[in-house]
Design an enzyme around this catalytic site. Structure first.
Site, PDB file in Angstrom:
ATOM      1  N   CYS A 175      -0.491   1.957   8.344  1.00 45.22           N
ATOM      2  CA  CYS A 175       0.898   0.875   8.685  1.00 45.22           C
ATOM      3  C   CYS A 175       0.535  -0.721   8.135  1.00 45.22           C
ATOM      4  CB  CYS A 175       1.254   1.160  10.037  1.00 45.22           C
ATOM      5  SG  CYS A 175       1.577   2.885  10.052  1.00 45.22           S
ATOM      6  N   GLY A 183       7.194  -2.964   5.125  1.00 46.22           N
ATOM      7  CA  GLY A 183       8.760  -2.923   5.183  1.00 46.22           C
ATOM      8  C   GLY A 183       9.906  -2.500   5.665  1.00 46.22           C
ATOM      9  N   GLU A 184      10.607  -3.003   5.966  1.00 48.88           N
ATOM     10  CA  GLU A 184      12.205  -2.027   6.811  1.00 48.88           C
ATOM     11  C   GLU A 184      13.091  -1.847   5.576  1.00 48.88           C
ATOM     12  OE1 GLU A 184      12.777  -0.682   9.199  1.00 48.88           O
ATOM     13  OE2 GLU A 184      14.894  -0.670   8.180  1.00 48.88           O
ATOM     14  N   GLU A 201       0.649  -1.230  -0.350  1.00 54.83           N
ATOM     15  CA  GLU A 201      -0.479   0.229   0.317  1.00 54.83           C
ATOM     16  C   GLU A 201       0.776   1.381   0.319  1.00 54.83           C
ATOM     17  OE1 GLU A 201      -1.617   0.195   4.105  1.00 54.83           O
ATOM     18  OE2 GLU A 201      -1.702  -1.517   3.420  1.00 54.83           O
ATOM     19  N   CYS A 239       6.814  -5.876  15.151  1.00 54.54           N
ATOM     20  CA  CYS A 239       7.286  -4.775  15.683  1.00 54.54           C
ATOM     21  C   CYS A 239       5.633  -5.306  16.107  1.00 54.54           C
ATOM     22  CB  CYS A 239       6.665  -3.852  15.781  1.00 54.54           C
ATOM     23  SG  CYS A 239       8.553  -3.069  14.726  1.00 54.54           S
ATOM     24  N   SER A 297      12.951   5.652   7.462  1.00 53.93           N
ATOM     25  CA  SER A 297      12.220   4.743   8.381  1.00 53.93           C
ATOM     26  C   SER A 297      12.841   3.807   8.538  1.00 53.93           C
ATOM     27  CB  SER A 297      10.530   5.281   8.472  1.00 53.93           C
ATOM     28  OG  SER A 297      10.927   5.217  10.368  1.00 53.93           O
ATOM     29  N   ASN A 321      -2.298   3.789  15.091  1.00 54.59           N
ATOM     30  CA  ASN A 321      -3.253   3.824  14.381  1.00 54.59           C
ATOM     31  C   ASN A 321      -3.651   2.040  15.291  1.00 54.59           C
ATOM     32  OD1 ASN A 321      -4.398   4.685  12.648  1.00 54.59           O
ATOM     33  ND2 ASN A 321      -1.808   5.293  11.977  1.00 54.59           N
ATOM     34  N   SER A 369      12.647   4.602  14.726  1.00 56.27           N
ATOM     35  CA  SER A 369      11.110   4.761  15.310  1.00 56.27           C
ATOM     36  C   SER A 369      11.825   3.769  16.623  1.00 56.27           C
ATOM     37  CB  SER A 369      11.199   3.507  14.659  1.00 56.27           C
ATOM     38  OG  SER A 369      10.075   3.424  13.507  1.00 56.27           O
ATOM     39  N   LEU A 370      11.844   4.809  17.731  1.00 57.41           N
ATOM     40  CA  LEU A 370      12.192   4.522  19.013  1.00 57.41           C
ATOM     41  C   LEU A 370      11.036   4.470  19.662  1.00 57.41           C
ATOM     42  CD1 LEU A 370      14.770   4.604  20.722  1.00 57.41           C
ATOM     43  CD2 LEU A 370      14.140   7.346  21.163  1.00 57.41           C
ATOM     44  N   HIS A 371       9.933   4.418  19.736  1.00 58.71           N
ATOM     45  CA  HIS A 371       8.581   4.381  20.762  1.00 58.71           C
ATOM     46  C   HIS A 371       8.866   3.583  21.923  1.00 58.71           C
ATOM     47  CE1 HIS A 371       7.560   4.199  16.773  1.00 58.71           C
ATOM     48  NE2 HIS A 371       8.000   2.758  16.219  1.00 58.71           N
ATOM     49  N   CYS A 397       2.743  -3.138  14.814  1.00 55.43           N
ATOM     50  CA  CYS A 397       2.108  -3.020  12.777  1.00 55.43           C
ATOM     51  C   CYS A 397       1.165  -4.027  12.682  1.00 55.43           C
ATOM     52  CB  CYS A 397       3.985  -2.589  12.363  1.00 55.43           C
ATOM     53  SG  CYS A 397       3.969  -2.939  10.774  1.00 55.43           S
TER      54      CYS A 397
END
Ligand code: SAH
Length: 354
Positions: free
Chosen positions: A341, A167-168, A89, A113, A199, A298, A222-224, A116
């Site tokens: 996502c 994806g990463e 997407e 994750c 990212s 989300n 991406s820390l989170h 996600c």
């Protein structure tokens, strides 16, 4: 699966054109056609014979838009389908200064994750550089008429790219770097690396490699979480690379590129957004050449993580700002067209299998 022309640089297209017995200037026509998002069949300046030869070797239509969703705020979401039927997407966000497209780099993801949706079924496959680029070519073609209204420079509607789709990116390192070369090539899509944000969940060795490539792109991590124990709960990659190592790699990135870096911090209720967390975040990042993007979660229905309410989100932001961090709470856009996502693909696949 056949090869795709979008993977080729201008020089490689020229070599291909000559090897098929065509004159050199045909390569320019071919390249321009590809950059305009056309299929091989759709490039009217080329002879039928040349097109037939090309189609024997290459996919005529490597990507198409399977579905489009329009948000009341102008945001558009697309479900792209590749030649092998795989879906990813993308999102187009319209700002005053231009259009920002969110692009996918893999079908699925293996980073796991917890919040996600892209990772729910693991990694299906990497996208090639040309497949990553073709998402942008298609959206530019779709919005060709917007350019007149001043959306873009150089005749292109899309001016900014965020590699934040499924994806990463650093798990598909070589193709992503090749994509950056194709994207920034002269005479092509004309998007400079400065207008690209990459990212990553924090694959440290690849962050160093990226710094050495010399692209002045915006590195976003991406820390989170504010410590590794908390981080491991939501991001399995935290078992491999610790926050101090990530911060060191970010500083190296700044040293090499002169670009400040960004952190994404998704606010998950009861998990990472108490006042204590805000204070830890300040301690961790104060004085660093960075900016923090707070993101509203989300909610993914397969997971039981909950979003933070708006009032608390602004309170968290306030603590960071008063503590001297540069931070923003990302505006929620396109919420009425199926979250973000990986959720669009996931819900589409589910509908199909009903
Ligand atoms: N693999 C890259 C790109 C992921 S998408 C990365 O990890 O950075 C971009 C951002 O959206 C990441 O910060 C990711 O953690 C975040 N994200 C993923 N799912 C989300 C969700 N359901 N709600 C809010 N943010 C999410």
């Amino acid at each position: 699966m056949k090869k795709i022309l979008q993977d080729l640089s201008y020089q490689e297209l020229e070599e291909l054109t000559l090897s098929l017995g065509e004159k050199k200037f045909r390569a320019k026509q071919l390249y321009d056609g590809i950059m305009q998002g056309k299929t091989i069949d759709g490039i009217s300046s080329l002879s039928k014979a040349f097109k037939e030869r090309l189609k024997e070797l290459y996919e005529n239509e490597p990507i198409k838009i399977k579905e489009t969703y329009y948000s009341s705020d102008g945001t558009e979401k697309y479900l792209f389908e590749f030649a092998d039927g795989n879906l990813v997407e993308g999102v187009l966000m319209k700002y005053k200064y231009g259009y920002t497209q969110c692009v996918s780099t893999q079908v699925g993801c293996r980073m796991g994750c917890k919040f996600c949706a892209s990772t729910l079924n693991g990694l299906i496959r990497n996208l090639s550089a040309g497949e990553i680029l073709s998402q942008i070519l298609l959206v530019n073609a779709l919005h060709k008429s917007d350019v007149k209204e001043g959306a873009g420079k150089d005749g292109r509607a899309v001016t900014n790219i965020v590699l934040m789709g499924s994806g990463e990116p650093l798990d598909n390192y070589d193709e992503v770097i090749k994509f950056m070369r194709l994207l920034t090539a002269e005479g092509g899509v004309c998007i400079s690396a400065r207008n690209v944000s990459l990212s990553t969940c924090g694959i440290v060795p690849k962050m160093y490699r990226l710094a050495d490539e010399g692209f002045p792109l915006n590195l976003t991590v991406s820390l989170h979480a504010t410590d590794d124990v908390d981080r491991e709960r939501v991001m399995p990659i935290a078992k491999a690379y610790k926050i101090p190592e990530i911060l060191k790699a970010c500083d190296y990135y700044f040293k090499k590129t002169g670009r400040r870096y960004y952190f994404e911090y998704t606010l998950i209720a009861g998990e990472n957004c108490d006042e204590e967390h805000a204070k830890s975040l300040i301690k961790l990042l104060k004085g660093k050449p960075c900016h923090v993007n707070l993101i509203r979660l989300n909610e993914v229905k397969e997971r039981d993580l909950k979003a933070l309410d708006d009032k608390s989100a602004y309170r968290f932001l306030g603590v960071l700002e008063r503590g001297g961090l540069s931070a923003t709470l990302r505006r929620q856009i396109g919420a009425d067209i199926g979250g973000a996502c990986g959720q669009l693909r996931a819900s589409y696949m589910e509908k199909k299998s009903d």
